[in-house]
Design a protein around this motif. Structure first.
Motif, PDB file in Angstrom:
ATOM      1  N   GLU A 128       0.842  -1.192   0.000  1.00  0.00           N
ATOM      2  CA  GLU A 128       0.000   0.000   0.000  1.00  0.00           C
ATOM      3  C   GLU A 128       0.884   1.251   0.000  1.00  0.00           C
ATOM      4  OE1 GLU A 128      -3.123  -0.194  -0.385  1.00  0.00           O
ATOM      5  OE2 GLU A 128      -3.573  -2.263   0.171  1.00  0.00           O
TER       6      GLU A 128
ATOM      7  N   ASP B 209       1.068  13.230   3.893  1.00  0.00           N
ATOM      8  CA  ASP B 209      -0.291  13.037   4.400  1.00  0.00           C
ATOM      9  C   ASP B 209      -0.277  12.501   5.828  1.00  0.00           C
ATOM     10  OD1 ASP B 209      -1.412  13.907   2.026  1.00  0.00           O
ATOM     11  OD2 ASP B 209      -1.496  11.899   1.157  1.00  0.00           O
TER      12      ASP B 209
ATOM     13  N   ARG C  97      -7.661  16.393   3.345  1.00  0.00           N
ATOM     14  CA  ARG C  97      -8.788  15.644   2.779  1.00  0.00           C
ATOM     15  C   ARG C  97      -9.099  14.498   3.720  1.00  0.00           C
ATOM     16  NH1 ARG C  97      -5.491  12.995  -2.344  1.00  0.00           N
ATOM     17  NH2 ARG C  97      -3.871  11.956  -1.110  1.00  0.00           N
TER      18      ARG C  97
ATOM     19  N   SER D 159      -7.650   8.141   4.208  1.00  0.00           N
ATOM     20  CA  SER D 159      -7.972   6.828   3.654  1.00  0.00           C
ATOM     21  C   SER D 159      -7.771   5.756   4.709  1.00  0.00           C
ATOM     22  CB  SER D 159      -7.071   6.539   2.444  1.00  0.00           C
ATOM     23  OG  SER D 159      -5.708   6.466   2.853  1.00  0.00           O
ATOM     24  N   HIS D 160      -8.239   4.549   4.398  1.00  0.00           N
ATOM     25  CA  HIS D 160      -8.066   3.425   5.315  1.00  0.00           C
ATOM     26  C   HIS D 160      -6.588   3.130   5.520  1.00  0.00           C
ATOM     27  CE1 HIS D 160      -8.915  -0.255   7.433  1.00  0.00           C
ATOM     28  NE2 HIS D 160      -8.302  -0.994   6.515  1.00  0.00           N
ATOM     29  N   GLU D 161      -5.816   3.204   4.448  1.00  0.00           N
ATOM     30  CA  GLU D 161      -4.378   2.938   4.541  1.00  0.00           C
ATOM     31  C   GLU D 161      -3.675   3.990   5.403  1.00  0.00           C
ATOM     32  OE1 GLU D 161      -6.218   0.908   1.348  1.00  0.00           O
ATOM     33  OE2 GLU D 161      -6.078   3.084   1.691  1.00  0.00           O
TER      34      GLU D 161
ATOM     35  N   THR E 165      -4.995   5.613   7.875  1.00  0.00           N
ATOM     36  CA  THR E 165      -5.354   5.334   9.261  1.00  0.00           C
ATOM     37  C   THR E 165      -4.494   4.216   9.835  1.00  0.00           C
ATOM     38  OG1 THR E 165      -7.637   5.975   8.761  1.00  0.00           O
ATOM     39  CG2 THR E 165      -7.261   4.781  10.805  1.00  0.00           C
TER      40      THR E 165
END
Length: 381
Positions: free
Chosen positions: A63, A69, A80, A83-85, A87
């Protein structure tokens, strides 16, 4: 279940093959540890390593998470929706910090593993932890004001202690089998226990992995660390936190005194090794790949120290001779501790206005990092 501990034994011929790689990794880690320990940018390097290793853990898992970010998410300044990744990467980041603040061998013990596996999962974020109703714990003899300013924090601490003690009881066999099965079903997001894999016993697998520790302790620190990582990769104690293995390797190196100055970025080195070698069927190839990851990670760390030292020298020239209460030295230390900084981050850290933060950035002379229109930040390039 068939015991797999014997697979971790090192035959003499395999040990002979690994010796050159072991020597290279031992030398590289020793040089890095000594350099970080004596360098004026050592603390900043240690903090930056948390971010890069967290992103590296996701890279190894296939991933992509941008470090920029991750920095913004950690500062609660996302440009923004995360994303799950992202987190998951933040969970890795927080876990590394928790391991670093504990005793060197804490993460490898029963209580340490219980705490890490109970409190840090894929879907947890810092902002959600203190607000989740699941962590509100009340007792019959509670006399405090539940609406007080520290109520949420105290509830979080109580929940942490309760969940950690529950897992310790599971490891030591003090919890009945029925209750253990219910806890396992809850972890699998299956409250009724209908969809959980009964063959996948995380507690037993963790105990099996910890059984490899005596073998690792009888070997040189670096070789013992790769044996532990290979065992983690093979046993797979945790399905949702498989990334924890690389962090435990770094903790093991610290506990053995090999890398005591910081928490080594194992995933940062592992991402530099080709996937075919990391996942090879041949055990010798896999172990050599893990040893090479340590060597490459140490070499990359030495280069990063050189880069940060040069940047620190250049920033010092900007504020040399300034008044004693100047904020520029504090700003320089903050810049060295993050892959990038924004005006809002600087303003909050130094307790100044955003306009004042921009003025300081212009004075200290660091380069601006473009954020594809999503953010404006600065960092050491």
């Amino acid at each position: 279940m068939i015991c797999r501990k014997q697979e971790s034994l090192l035959p003499p011929d395999l040990l002979q093959v690994l010796l050159p790689s072991v020597a290279a990794a031992e030398d590289g880690l020793a040089r890095l540890d000594e350099r970080v320990l004596r360098s004026p940018v050592g603390e900043g390097f240690a903090e930056r390593s948390h971010f890069f290793d967290a992103a590296g853990a996701l890279w190894v898992a296939g991933e992509l998470v941008h470090v920029e970010d991750l920095v913004l998410h950690d500062a609660h300044m996302d440009s923004r929706a995360p994303s799950h990744e992202l987190t998951i990467a933040h969970s890795v980041l927080r876990t590394r910090r928790r391991i670093w603040t504990g005793e060197p061998a804490w993460a490898l013990g029963v209580s340490g593993l219980a705490t890490l596996t109970a409190t840090i999962g894929e879907g947890e974020g810092t902002a959600q932890v203190s607000k989740s109703p699941a962590i509100v714990v009340k007792t019959d003899d509670e006399d405090g004001d539940e609406d007080g300013p520290l109520a949420a924090e105290m509830a979080e601490i109580d929940a942490l202690l309760a969940r950690s003690q529950k897992l310790i009881d599971i490891h030591t066999g003090k919890v009945p089998a029925v209750e253990t099965a219910a806890i396992r079903a809850k972890r699998n997001d299956d409250p009724l226990g209908l969809l959980g894999d009964e063959e996948w016993d995380e507690e037993q697998r963790l105990a099996e992995w910890r059984g490899v520790l005596p073998l690792a302790d009888s070997l040189p620190p670096v070789l013992g660390a790769v044996i532990l990582f290979e065992a983690w990769d093979r046993i797979e104690p945790l399905r949702r936190q498989h990334w924890l293995g690389g962090l435990l390797v770094a903790s093991y190196l610290r506990a053995r005194g090999k890398v005591a100055s910081h928490l080594f970025s194992f995933y940062g080195g592992l991402k530099l090794v080709r996937h075919e070698r990391r996942r090879a069927r041949d055990r010798a190839t896999r172990l050599q790949a893990f040893l090479e990851a340590m060597h490459l990670g140490a070499a990359a760390g030495l280069k990063e120290i050189d880069r940060l030292s040069l940047a620190r020298t250049q920033m010092e020239l900007r504020y040399r001779g300034r008044r004693s209460n100047s904020s520029l030295p504090d700003l320089a230390d903050f810049i060295l501790s993050r892959p990038m900084v924004s005006a809002a981050m600087i303003a909050r850290h130094l307790r100044i206005t955003p306009r004042g933060a921009l003025n300081l950035v212009n004075e200290i002379g660091i380069r601006e990092i473009t954020g594809r229109g999503r953010y404006r930040a600065w960092g050491i390039i």
